[in-house]
Enzyme design. Structure first.
Site, mmCIF file in Angstrom:
data_model
loop_
_atom_site.group_PDB
_atom_site.id
_atom_site.type_symbol
_atom_site.label_atom_id
_atom_site.label_comp_id
_atom_site.label_asym_id
_atom_site.label_seq_id
_atom_site.Cartn_x
_atom_site.Cartn_y
_atom_site.Cartn_z
ATOM 1 N N GLU A 62 56.891 -52.212 25.501
ATOM 2 C CA GLU A 62 55.871 -53.212 25.765
ATOM 3 C C GLU A 62 56.273 -54.595 25.250
ATOM 4 O O GLU A 62 55.992 -55.604 25.881
ATOM 5 C CB GLU A 62 54.544 -52.783 25.124
ATOM 6 C CG GLU A 62 53.371 -53.443 25.816
ATOM 7 C CD GLU A 62 52.063 -53.219 25.066
ATOM 8 O OE1 GLU A 62 52.057 -52.427 24.108
ATOM 9 O OE2 GLU A 62 51.079 -53.853 25.440
ATOM 10 N N ASP A 63 56.948 -54.648 24.112
ATOM 11 C CA ASP A 63 57.127 -55.933 23.438
ATOM 12 C C ASP A 63 58.561 -56.454 23.388
ATOM 13 O O ASP A 63 58.810 -57.534 22.877
ATOM 14 C CB ASP A 63 56.613 -55.844 21.984
ATOM 15 C CG ASP A 63 55.107 -55.660 21.934
ATOM 16 O OD1 ASP A 63 54.445 -55.997 22.933
ATOM 17 O OD2 ASP A 63 54.600 -55.179 20.900
#
Ligand code: MN
Length: 493
Positions: A62-63
């Site tokens: 996600e990051d």
């Protein structure tokens, strides 16, 4: 404890470090501190290697630039599957970056969440570890976010930990969160518990000695320890007993851990021979385990100097399971359970966690596009609660059966008193409409509205009824015997 350094875990740590390079947490620390803390928690829970690796990598997809493909190539299908599950939960959340609150706003998202969980329960365990560390470091966030996360923890995560019989996690999570939701109450109860413990210290020592001697005489091997009550569980118990401290019998509790089930019952006999048992307070959760699989014998006794003490008697295995629940069963059946997960077989889960099987079968049906009774599915997870949302995405929990006025009075009595209508999922609805899991509820109000006594029929919770009654009574007593009410009476004649 044996310390084996796994090359795969080391490789995962290296990869996560590189991926999160240059990122920082709200606490100011380098971001990698967080996945490493999640790793440590999962190791303490004795989770299998794939779960630990997925825990280390849980925020990378996600990051960071890392992709699921990268993870699959490096660590295999199982790890990438777990990371994908955790990521899916995150993207299903209500879109506030940095806040680790995933509760979805819509039914579709709730479905995605369920499917993610249903695929592999280890996804949920990683999520719980993630939430635990975020709670431990919650002080770095602004107060409104603290409250939101803390509330969601009390409403969703702690009950989930309880459903998985992860007792230690439930206690730590709920006390951490409770402090942010109601600091005053938390401090008050914490203080009360500490004072109580101090005053009970002498009694406890004496009891420990007496019980210890008696058990030795019976040649029962045992270990004895005091159990400290959590502030949040005391808070909930007091609410159930009208704040009457006199009805709380388990403030002082002793845990006796013995070798086997026979010794559990022998110990119960020893305790009852020493002290007077209180009627109706002997519970045999060994013969009849709680729904989450919890096993123990409980009894409350009155000591010679009139002190009330609860005993919890159980075997080591029961104790381990009460503390770590599902995670403990992974530890004991690690090979079996993880192998079966890989093969998509789930019948080797301990029978007391069969509700998970049910959840997984439901998820499989959903994937095949079959119709599923969603309400039933959620009841399994959250017992008799439903979660609905404000248009802004705040989560409100209500008992199943709640109506729009219950929701309105839960928000604020000012809102409840001035309701003129309700929109459910964007559509005008009426006040008799039963709220459903995942509904987005918008209350329409008008300053000119006054509460009607007929509303009492459109209310399900006692909380809302109390508030409405209070307003109705105030209105009555404020009103002079006016010409209007006299006229009404005249009409009746
Ligand atoms: Mn995280």
């Amino acid at each position: 404890m044996k310390e084996t350094v796994s090359p795969r875990i080391e490789q995962a740590v290296k990869l996560a470090k590189e991926a999160h390079e240059g990122q920082f947490r709200k606490t100011g620390e380098p971001y990698i501190v967080h996945p490493l803390a999640v790793k440590k928690i999962l190791e303490e829970w004795h989770m299998d290697e794939d779960t630990i690796i997925a825990g280390i990598l849980h925020d990378t997809v996600e990051d960071t630039k890392l992709t699921l493909d990268d993870i699959r190539k490096e660590f295999g299908e199982s790890v990438s599957f777990l990371v994908d599950g955790v990521t899916k939960i995150s993207t299903a959340r209500t879109g506030m970056r940095d806040i680790d609150t995933y509760l979805p706003e819509t039914k579709d998202n709730f479905l995605r969440l369920m499917i993610a969980l249903g695929d592999d329960i280890r996804v949920l365990i990683i999520k719980l570890a993630d939430r635990l560390h975020n709670l431990r470091t919650l002080s770095a966030l602004p107060p409104d976010k603290q409250r939101k996360i803390a509330k969601e923890t009390l409403e969703v995560f702690a009950p989930l930990a309880d459903r998985l019989n992860m007792g230690r996690l439930r206690v730590e999570m709920s006390d951490l969160a409770f402090k942010y939701v109601d600091k005053k109450r938390f401090d008050y109860l914490k203080d009360l518990i500490e004072k109580h413990n101090k005053s009970a210290e002498k009694t406890l020592k004496k009891i420990e000695q007496e019980v210890g001697e008696a058990l030795k005489k019976e040649k029962i091997k045992f270990s004895l320890s005091g159990r400290v009550k959590s502030a949040y569980s005391l808070h909930k118990k007091l609410a159930k007993h009208n704040q009457n401290m006199g009805e709380i019998y388990d403030l002082t509790a002793l845990r006796v851990i013995v070798d086997d089930i026979t010794d559990c019952y022998l110990t119960l006999g020893v305790v009852h021979a020493l002290y007077t048992p209180m009627g109706g307070r002997i519970k045999d959760y060994i013969a009849m385990p709680k729904q989450n699989g919890y096993q123990s014998l409980h009894t409350t006794v009155i000591t010679k100097d009139k002190k009330v003490v609860e005993f919890q008697i159980r075997t080591k295995e029961m104790h381990e399971f009460a503390e770590h629940g599902l995670a403990a069963s992974f530890y004991y059946n690690e090979q079996k359970v993880t192998e079966n997960y890989k093969k998509g077989k789930i019948e080797h889960l301990p029978t007391n966690l069969l509700w998970i099987t049910e959840l997984q079968m439901t998820a499989a049906k959903l994937r095949e596009g079959k119709k599923v009774d969603l309400k039933k599915l959620k009841l399994n997870l959250f017992a008799d609660k439903i979660f609905v949302y404000t248009p802004k995405g705040d989560i409100i929990d209500l008992p199943d059966g709640a109506l729009p006025l219950d929701f309105a009075y839960r928000l604020h009595s000012e809102i409840g008193d001035h309701v003129i209508g309700v929109k459910i999922n964007g559509k005008m609805s009426n006040l008799n409409k039963k709220l459903e899991q995942g509904d987005i509820v918008e209350i329409l109000t008008s300053k000119n509205q006054t509460p009607k006594s007929s509303w009492l029929e459109k209310i399900f919770t006692s909380h809302a009824r109390q508030k409405l009654n209070r307003t109705l009574n105030n209105a009555r007593s404020n009103r002079q015997p006016s010409s209007r009410s006299r006229r009404k009476k005249d009409k009746k004649k």
